[in-house]
Design a protein around this motif. Structure first.
Motif, mmCIF file in Angstrom:
data_model
loop_
_atom_site.group_PDB
_atom_site.id
_atom_site.type_symbol
_atom_site.label_atom_id
_atom_site.label_comp_id
_atom_site.label_asym_id
_atom_site.label_seq_id
_atom_site.Cartn_x
_atom_site.Cartn_y
_atom_site.Cartn_z
ATOM 1 N N GLN A 123 -3.411 5.667 -21.018
ATOM 2 C CA GLN A 123 -3.446 4.504 -20.111
ATOM 3 C C GLN A 123 -2.337 4.596 -19.063
ATOM 4 N N GLN A 124 -1.161 5.047 -19.497
ATOM 5 C CA GLN A 124 -0.068 5.124 -18.533
ATOM 6 C C GLN A 124 -0.326 6.230 -17.509
ATOM 7 N N ARG A 125 -0.961 7.320 -17.926
ATOM 8 C CA ARG A 125 -1.292 8.367 -16.952
ATOM 9 C C ARG A 125 -2.350 7.871 -15.967
ATOM 10 N N VAL A 126 -3.290 7.061 -16.455
ATOM 11 C CA VAL A 126 -4.268 6.441 -15.546
ATOM 12 C C VAL A 126 -3.546 5.495 -14.580
ATOM 13 N N ALA A 127 -2.573 4.756 -15.098
ATOM 14 C CA ALA A 127 -1.844 3.802 -14.239
ATOM 15 C C ALA A 127 -1.100 4.542 -13.121
ATOM 16 N N ILE A 128 -0.568 5.705 -13.439
ATOM 17 C CA ILE A 128 0.108 6.508 -12.407
ATOM 18 C C ILE A 128 -0.914 6.997 -11.379
ATOM 19 N N LEU A 188 6.232 5.894 -1.653
ATOM 20 C CA LEU A 188 7.343 5.615 -2.564
ATOM 21 C C LEU A 188 6.753 5.123 -3.875
ATOM 22 N N MET A 189 7.278 5.630 -4.994
ATOM 23 C CA MET A 189 6.784 5.173 -6.296
ATOM 24 C C MET A 189 7.928 4.553 -7.087
ATOM 25 N N LEU A 190 7.653 3.367 -7.640
ATOM 26 C CA LEU A 190 8.610 2.662 -8.480
ATOM 27 C C LEU A 190 8.090 2.688 -9.913
ATOM 28 N N PHE A 191 8.949 3.032 -10.845
ATOM 29 C CA PHE A 191 8.556 3.076 -12.263
ATOM 30 C C PHE A 191 9.499 2.174 -13.047
ATOM 31 N N ASP A 192 8.955 1.216 -13.793
ATOM 32 C CA ASP A 192 9.803 0.345 -14.603
ATOM 33 C C ASP A 192 9.606 0.663 -16.085
ATOM 34 N N GLU A 193 10.497 1.441 -16.638
ATOM 35 C CA GLU A 193 10.435 1.860 -18.046
ATOM 36 C C GLU A 193 9.030 2.300 -18.450
ATOM 37 N N PRO A 194 8.491 3.313 -17.765
ATOM 38 C CA PRO A 194 7.084 3.690 -17.978
ATOM 39 C C PRO A 194 6.787 4.245 -19.362
ATOM 40 N N ARG A 234 0.836 -1.199 0.000
ATOM 41 C CA ARG A 234 0.000 0.000 0.000
ATOM 42 C C ARG A 234 0.877 1.259 0.000
ATOM 43 N N ASP A 235 2.018 1.168 0.638
ATOM 44 C CA ASP A 235 2.915 2.324 0.738
ATOM 45 C C ASP A 235 3.900 2.418 -0.428
ATOM 46 N N ILE A 236 3.904 1.402 -1.282
ATOM 47 C CA ILE A 236 4.879 1.348 -2.384
ATOM 48 C C ILE A 236 4.122 1.168 -3.695
ATOM 49 N N GLY A 237 3.992 2.239 -4.462
ATOM 50 C CA GLY A 237 3.267 2.168 -5.736
ATOM 51 C C GLY A 237 4.207 1.734 -6.843
ATOM 52 N N MET A 238 3.655 1.007 -7.827
ATOM 53 C CA MET A 238 4.506 0.612 -8.953
ATOM 54 C C MET A 238 3.793 0.850 -10.268
ATOM 55 N N VAL A 239 4.554 1.365 -11.248
ATOM 56 C CA VAL A 239 4.044 1.604 -12.590
ATOM 57 C C VAL A 239 4.915 0.803 -13.557
ATOM 58 N N PHE A 240 4.253 0.029 -14.413
ATOM 59 C CA PHE A 240 4.948 -0.914 -15.288
ATOM 60 C C PHE A 240 5.008 -0.378 -16.717
ATOM 61 N N GLN A 241 5.875 -1.009 -17.508
ATOM 62 C CA GLN A 241 6.000 -0.636 -18.914
ATOM 63 C C GLN A 241 4.664 -0.792 -19.658
ATOM 64 N N HIS A 242 3.948 -1.886 -19.357
ATOM 65 C CA HIS A 242 2.726 -2.184 -20.109
ATOM 66 C C HIS A 242 1.452 -1.863 -19.326
ATOM 67 N N PHE A 243 1.502 -0.806 -18.535
ATOM 68 C CA PHE A 243 0.356 -0.194 -17.856
ATOM 69 C C PHE A 243 -0.304 -1.106 -16.816
ATOM 70 N N ASN A 244 -0.637 -2.355 -17.233
ATOM 71 C CA ASN A 244 -1.271 -3.309 -16.313
ATOM 72 C C ASN A 244 -2.523 -2.761 -15.629
ATOM 73 N N LEU A 245 -3.354 -2.022 -16.372
ATOM 74 C CA LEU A 245 -4.639 -1.607 -15.811
ATOM 75 C C LEU A 245 -5.577 -2.819 -15.745
ATOM 76 N N PHE A 246 -6.619 -2.722 -14.926
ATOM 77 C CA PHE A 246 -7.624 -3.791 -14.884
ATOM 78 C C PHE A 246 -8.487 -3.617 -16.131
ATOM 79 N N SER A 247 -8.281 -4.489 -17.125
ATOM 80 C CA SER A 247 -8.847 -4.248 -18.457
ATOM 81 C C SER A 247 -10.368 -4.371 -18.499
ATOM 82 N N HIS A 248 -10.935 -5.146 -17.561
ATOM 83 C CA HIS A 248 -12.386 -5.355 -17.576
ATOM 84 C C HIS A 248 -13.131 -4.257 -16.809
ATOM 85 N N MET A 249 -12.378 -3.368 -16.146
ATOM 86 C CA MET A 249 -13.017 -2.303 -15.350
ATOM 87 C C MET A 249 -12.966 -0.974 -16.092
ATOM 88 N N THR A 250 -13.881 -0.073 -15.735
ATOM 89 C CA THR A 250 -13.818 1.277 -16.275
ATOM 90 C C THR A 250 -12.589 1.992 -15.699
#
Ligand code: ADP
Ligand code: MG
Length: 247
Positions: free
Chosen positions: A149-154, A164-170, A84-100
């Motif tokens: 999508q990547q801005r939504v992921a952030i 703390l935020m971790l970004f992997d080749e966003p 909960r205290d450590i956010g992560m953003v991935f290269q391929h967004f990884n949003l929940f695709s079935h959700m709005t």
């Protein structure tokens, strides 16, 4: 950045092996609250593995990691609380695709932080506006551009109020003309004082925004210092030849 304070990330003697393949070979790293650290290095050098160890998507083989006040390598570590205290953003967004888009931000707040729905919705709308996404609340992720999508992921990562935020080749999966809109959001976050560990090939971002640049090669941190030193004046031949290839 206050170097006197307790570091928000403290990694000591971190090793990670996949079978016989030793990917991280003794990483020591401290990150101060509010610091922006960019991690650069060749493909396969262990950048993603290092980041994934910091929110325990990978289990370290050896060593200790304390991040955002959580001893991640303790036997009784509460990983849900830590993540909960450590956010992560991935290269391929990884949003929940079935959700709005809206639910992508509401659901984590309600499930992880037990925030009442109405409050979570208000916070989701505020965060979406902050990353420049408006009028897309009811769309599905696939209806948005990669940059959106990547801005939504952030925004989703921020919704649970990480320290703390971790970004992997966003920006690596984005078309070149869209990279800037994501980097702008990250710059804003850095300016607000968020502690960030960012794997990136965007050297101009590292030069402008990073307090410190780490060059990782073969599972060890080969160089570490202010961007003006590491990027403009590397000490090692390994860093020089890498930078020569990417700059
Ligand atoms: P980078 O992000 O710097 O490109 P990675 O951390 O992804 O490097 O990978 C470093 C090495 O670790 C590579 O040799 C890769 O094949 C290996 N590796 C990464 N994840 C796994 C895994 N889950 N299982 C086995 N090997 C892995
Ligand atoms: Mg990687």
């Amino acid at each position: 950045m206050n170097t006197e304070a307790t570091p928000i990330v403290e990694i000591q003697g971190l090793h990670k092996r996949f079978g016989d393949n030793e990917v991280l070979k003794g990483i020591d790293l401290q990150i101060a609250e509010g610091e922006v650290v960019c991690l650069i290095g060749p493909s396969g050098s262990g950048k993603s593995t290092l980041l994934r160890c910091v929110n325990l998507l990978e289990t370290p083989t050896e060593g200790t990691i304390v991040a955002a006040g959580h001893d991640l390598t303790a036997r009784d570590a509460d990983l849900d609380l830590a993540r909960r205290d450590i956010g992560m953003v991935f290269q391929h967004f990884n949003l929940f695709s079935h959700m709005t888009i809206l639910d992508n931000l509401v659901v984590p707040q309600v499930r992880v932080c037990k925030i009442p729905k109405a409050k979570a919705v208000a916070e989701a709308r505020r965060l979406l506006a902050e990353v420049g996404i408006e009028g897309k609340e009811q769309a599905k992720p696939s209806q948005l551009s990669g940059g959106q999508q990547q801005r939504v992921a952030i925004a989703r990562a921020l919704a649970v109020k990480p320290r703390l935020m971790l970004f992997d080749e966003p920006t690596s999966a984005l078309d070149p003309e869209i990279v800037g809109e994501v980097l702008a959001v990250m710059k804003g976050l850095a300016a607000e004082g968020m502690t960030m560990l960012v794997v990136t090939h965007e050297m101009s971002f590292a030069r402008e925004v990073a307090d410190r640049v780490l060059f990782l090669d073969g599972g060890v941190i080969v160089e570490s210092g202010p961007p003006a030193d590491v990027l403009a004046n590397p000490k090692t031949e390994r860093a020089r030849s890498f930078l020569h290839r990417v700059l």
